[in-house]
Design a protein around this motif. Structure first.
Motif, PDB file in Angstrom:
ATOM      1  N   ILE A   1      14.281   4.380   2.997  1.00 27.58           N
ATOM      2  CA  ILE A   1      14.417   5.519   3.905  1.00 27.58           C
ATOM      3  C   ILE A   1      13.935   6.802   3.234  1.00 27.58           C
ATOM      4  CG2 ILE A   1      16.110   6.988   5.077  1.00 27.58           C
ATOM      5  CD1 ILE A   1      17.742   4.398   5.605  1.00 27.58           C
ATOM      6  N   PHE A   2      14.335   7.008   1.981  1.00 20.44           N
ATOM      7  CA  PHE A   2      13.915   8.203   1.227  1.00 20.44           C
ATOM      8  C   PHE A   2      12.400   8.233   1.073  1.00 20.44           C
ATOM      9  CE2 PHE A   2      12.823  10.406  -2.681  1.00 20.44           C
ATOM     10  CZ  PHE A   2      13.599  11.552  -2.649  1.00 20.44           C
ATOM     11  N   ILE A   3      11.811   7.111   0.678  1.00 23.73           N
ATOM     12  CA  ILE A   3      10.366   7.059   0.424  1.00 23.73           C
ATOM     13  C   ILE A   3       9.578   7.203   1.721  1.00 23.73           C
ATOM     14  CG2 ILE A   3       8.489   5.566  -0.390  1.00 23.73           C
ATOM     15  CD1 ILE A   3      10.607   4.471  -2.453  1.00 23.73           C
ATOM     16  N   PHE A   4       9.990   6.512   2.778  1.00 25.93           N
ATOM     17  CA  PHE A   4       9.299   6.652   4.065  1.00 25.93           C
ATOM     18  C   PHE A   4       9.367   8.097   4.567  1.00 25.93           C
ATOM     19  CE2 PHE A   4       8.578   2.329   6.265  1.00 25.93           C
ATOM     20  CZ  PHE A   4       8.249   1.725   5.063  1.00 25.93           C
ATOM     21  N   LYS A   5      10.519   8.730   4.402  1.00 25.45           N
ATOM     22  CA  LYS A   5      10.673  10.133   4.814  1.00 25.45           C
ATOM     23  C   LYS A   5       9.726  11.023   4.012  1.00 25.45           C
ATOM     24  CE  LYS A   5      14.281  13.672   5.493  1.00 25.45           C
ATOM     25  NZ  LYS A   5      13.730  14.784   4.703  1.00 25.45           N
ATOM     26  N   GLY A   6       9.676  10.799   2.697  1.00 27.65           N
ATOM     27  CA  GLY A   6       8.795  11.591   1.855  1.00 27.65           C
ATOM     28  C   GLY A   6       7.329  11.410   2.193  1.00 27.65           C
ATOM     29  N   LEU A   7       6.947  10.179   2.504  1.00 24.54           N
ATOM     30  CA  LEU A   7       5.561   9.909   2.907  1.00 24.54           C
ATOM     31  C   LEU A   7       5.238  10.581   4.236  1.00 24.54           C
ATOM     32  CD1 LEU A   7       5.444   6.118   1.960  1.00 24.54           C
ATOM     33  CD2 LEU A   7       4.116   7.922   0.847  1.00 24.54           C
ATOM     34  N   ALA A   8       6.154  10.460   5.195  1.00 30.97           N
ATOM     35  CA  ALA A   8       5.929  11.020   6.527  1.00 30.97           C
ATOM     36  C   ALA A   8       5.833  12.544   6.486  1.00 30.97           C
ATOM     37  CB  ALA A   8       7.046  10.583   7.473  1.00 30.97           C
ATOM     38  N   GLU A   9       6.630  13.176   5.617  1.00 30.51           N
ATOM     39  CA  GLU A   9       6.659  14.634   5.560  1.00 30.51           C
ATOM     40  C   GLU A   9       5.657  15.216   4.571  1.00 30.51           C
ATOM     41  OE1 GLU A   9      10.727  15.653   4.826  1.00 30.51           O
ATOM     42  OE2 GLU A   9      11.396  15.021   6.826  1.00 30.51           O
ATOM     43  N   GLY A  10       4.918  14.342   3.863  1.00 29.97           N
ATOM     44  CA  GLY A  10       3.882  14.809   2.964  1.00 29.97           C
ATOM     45  C   GLY A  10       4.338  15.170   1.566  1.00 29.97           C
ATOM     46  N   PHE A  11       5.627  14.974   1.256  1.00 30.48           N
ATOM     47  CA  PHE A  11       6.105  15.234  -0.102  1.00 30.48           C
ATOM     48  C   PHE A  11       5.605  14.170  -1.083  1.00 30.48           C
ATOM     49  CE2 PHE A  11       9.383  17.551   2.319  1.00 30.48           C
ATOM     50  CZ  PHE A  11       9.370  18.762   1.635  1.00 30.48           C
ATOM     51  N   LEU A  12       5.546  12.923  -0.614  1.00 29.57           N
ATOM     52  CA  LEU A  12       5.149  11.801  -1.464  1.00 29.57           C
ATOM     53  C   LEU A  12       3.769  11.302  -1.036  1.00 29.57           C
ATOM     54  CD1 LEU A  12       8.517   9.786  -1.548  1.00 29.57           C
ATOM     55  CD2 LEU A  12       7.805  11.722  -2.988  1.00 29.57           C
ATOM     56  N   LYS A  13       2.880  11.191  -1.993  1.00 26.54           N
ATOM     57  CA  LYS A  13       1.520  10.723  -1.732  1.00 26.54           C
ATOM     58  C   LYS A  13       1.084   9.823  -2.885  1.00 26.54           C
ATOM     59  CE  LYS A  13       0.180  15.013   0.642  1.00 26.54           C
ATOM     60  NZ  LYS A  13      -0.745  16.167   0.627  1.00 26.54           N
ATOM     61  N   PRO A  14       0.669   8.585  -2.598  1.00 22.39           N
ATOM     62  CA  PRO A  14       0.192   7.721  -3.688  1.00 22.39           C
ATOM     63  C   PRO A  14      -1.063   8.294  -4.324  1.00 22.39           C
ATOM     64  CG  PRO A  14      -0.295   6.749  -1.537  1.00 22.39           C
ATOM     65  CD  PRO A  14       0.581   7.934  -1.283  1.00 22.39           C
ATOM     66  N   VAL A  15      -1.105   8.255  -5.639  1.00 20.19           N
ATOM     67  CA  VAL A  15      -2.261   8.761  -6.389  1.00 20.19           C
ATOM     68  C   VAL A  15      -2.969   7.569  -7.026  1.00 20.19           C
ATOM     69  CG1 VAL A  15      -3.047  10.259  -8.259  1.00 20.19           C
ATOM     70  CG2 VAL A  15      -1.073  10.931  -6.851  1.00 20.19           C
ATOM     71  N   ILE A  16      -4.208   7.331  -6.637  1.00 15.18           N
ATOM     72  CA  ILE A  16      -4.988   6.197  -7.150  1.00 15.18           C
ATOM     73  C   ILE A  16      -6.035   6.715  -8.130  1.00 15.18           C
ATOM     74  CG2 ILE A  16      -6.566   4.322  -6.540  1.00 15.18           C
ATOM     75  CD1 ILE A  16      -5.101   4.130  -3.856  1.00 15.18           C
ATOM     76  N   ALA A  17      -5.981   6.220  -9.356  1.00 11.14           N
ATOM     77  CA  ALA A  17      -6.902   6.661 -10.392  1.00 11.14           C
ATOM     78  C   ALA A  17      -8.270   5.997 -10.262  1.00 11.14           C
ATOM     79  CB  ALA A  17      -6.317   6.370 -11.768  1.00 11.14           C
ATOM     80  N   LYS A  18      -8.255   4.666 -10.023  1.00 12.22           N
ATOM     81  CA  LYS A  18      -9.514   3.914  -9.964  1.00 12.22           C
ATOM     82  C   LYS A  18      -9.262   2.585  -9.282  1.00 12.22           C
ATOM     83  CE  LYS A  18     -13.486   2.733 -12.916  1.00 12.22           C
ATOM     84  NZ  LYS A  18     -14.041   2.794 -14.295  1.00 12.22           N
ATOM     85  N   VAL A  19     -10.275   2.100  -8.591  1.00  5.83           N
ATOM     86  CA  VAL A  19     -10.178   0.818  -7.885  1.00  5.83           C
ATOM     87  C   VAL A  19     -11.171  -0.165  -8.491  1.00  5.83           C
ATOM     88  CG1 VAL A  19     -10.416  -0.351  -5.659  1.00  5.83           C
ATOM     89  CG2 VAL A  19      -9.458   1.971  -5.761  1.00  5.83           C
ATOM     90  N   PHE A  20     -10.701  -1.379  -8.788  1.00 10.01           N
ATOM     91  CA  PHE A  20     -11.533  -2.457  -9.323  1.00 10.01           C
ATOM     92  C   PHE A  20     -11.530  -3.618  -8.339  1.00 10.01           C
ATOM     93  CE2 PHE A  20     -10.283  -0.148 -13.077  1.00 10.01           C
ATOM     94  CZ  PHE A  20     -11.331  -0.284 -13.981  1.00 10.01           C
TER      95      PHE A  20
END
Length: 344
Positions: free
Chosen positions: A300-319
């Protein structure tokens, strides 16, 4: 071949898929892609066609034989993946074939691993994807955010105005901790070795950045906190710097040790312990992920953070999947800022 079990749940027969295993511990080169039979899920399991895999330092430690448990060889590996449910066991009620899902670190790598085209997972380690996130993004959220949430929010009860020191801040968990701290109004202080990452960490949300090769941690923390020290320290490293971190702690503050990236001895200065009266906690994400009620609160905390823009996954590189060895080499280079993702 698709079949139906006696309960009417959709299942599949055994299929051949490519998976990553290692038959001896060592460097990235021990990883091998093999074709293995993946059976139909047991009653409590979910079978997933993987689209993306998120790499963690825990997996390089596991592969090299330096993790908190020893691998039973030949061993699979990996905690974070996202994909599409292919089949479910008869006891699985919250998921069905076709659901887009991610995995959380809630199992031993001796029992399950996510490095593969087709994987089995225990149902408690599978969560439906949050809205609007690509598979690569989902593979980058669970271990970083649930590890940060479980220590900083679930246990430490981090609150607005409190200072939190975050060593290894450019790691995926470090960046997640910065975001989690900002979400509750706390003050994240990023700790990194070199000043070369300073501007990127500030851009990632750190209020302050301390470069240990160029600045004195204790002096800087005391300047930032007006001599009080930080209420919480979230450390995956240990080693000699731990003494400086302890000295930077506020009296009665909490230190979380959630990793052991340093190969050196971690000292415990007793005078500082007597002065600070710290709470020093060994912390693993499993304290949260093996408790369904705590997992739901984290979700619930993580979904809320994602929905409100507080939490955003940071991807360094894709292989690509075929470059899993190269991906692990990059993982151990410490050059990345964020999560390394492998796609299938």
């Amino acid at each position: 071949m698709k079949t139906t079990d006696k309960s009417g749940s959709a299942t599949s027969g055994t299929e051949i898929a490519r998976v990553v295993r290692f038959s001896k511990t060592g460097g990235p080169e021990v990883l091998q892609i093999e074709s293995l039979e993946i059976p139909a899920p047991a009653s409590h399991e979910v079978r997933i066609r993987v689209k993306a895999i998120g790499l963690n330092r825990a997996e390089s430690m596991w592969r090299s034989g330096n993790y908190i448990e020893a691998p039973v060889l030949p061993a699979r590996l990996g905690y974070d993946a996202s994909g599409i449910v292919d089949a479910v066991g008869s006891d699985v009620k919250h998921l069905k074939a076709g659901d887009e899902v991610g995995t959380i670190p809630a199992f031993s790598q001796n029992d399950y691993g996510v490095y593969g085209e087709l994987i089995l997972m225990p149902q408690h380690a599978v969560i439906k994807n949050p809205p609007l996130l690509a598979f690569e993004q989902v593979a980058a959220i669970w271990n970083p955010f649930i590890t940060s949430y479980s220590a900083l929010i679930d246990v430490a009860k981090l609150s607005a105005g409190e200072f939190v020191l975050i060593p290894a801040a450019s790691s995926s968990v470090g960046l997640a901790a910065i975001q989690v701290a900002n979400m509750v109004g706390a003050v994240p202080v990023a700790i990194t070795r070199s000043g070369s990452k300073k501007q990127r960490l500030l851009a990632a949300g750190a209020t302050y950045v301390i470069a240990t090769e160029e600045e004195d941690i204790v002096a800087e923390v005391m300047k930032i906190t007006n001599g009080k020290g930080a209420e919480v320290i979230f450390d995956p490293v240990g080693g000699p710097v731990f003494a400086k971190l302890l000295e930077s702690l506020a009296r009665g503050g909490q230190i979380f040790l959630y990793g052991a990236l340093s190969d050196e001895v971690t000292p415990l200065p007793l005078i500082e312990v007597l002065n600070k009266i710290p709470v020093i906690r060994g912390h693993t994400v499993w304290d949260t992920t093996k408790d369904p009620e705590r997992v739901e609160k984290a979700r619930i905390f993580i979904f809320k953070g994602l929905a409100e823009g507080f939490l955003k996954p940071v991807i360094a590189k894709v292989f690509p999947f075929e470059q899993i060895v190269e991906a692990h080499r990059f993982l151990e280079s410490n050059e990345q800022i964020g999560k390394i993702v492998v796609t299938i």
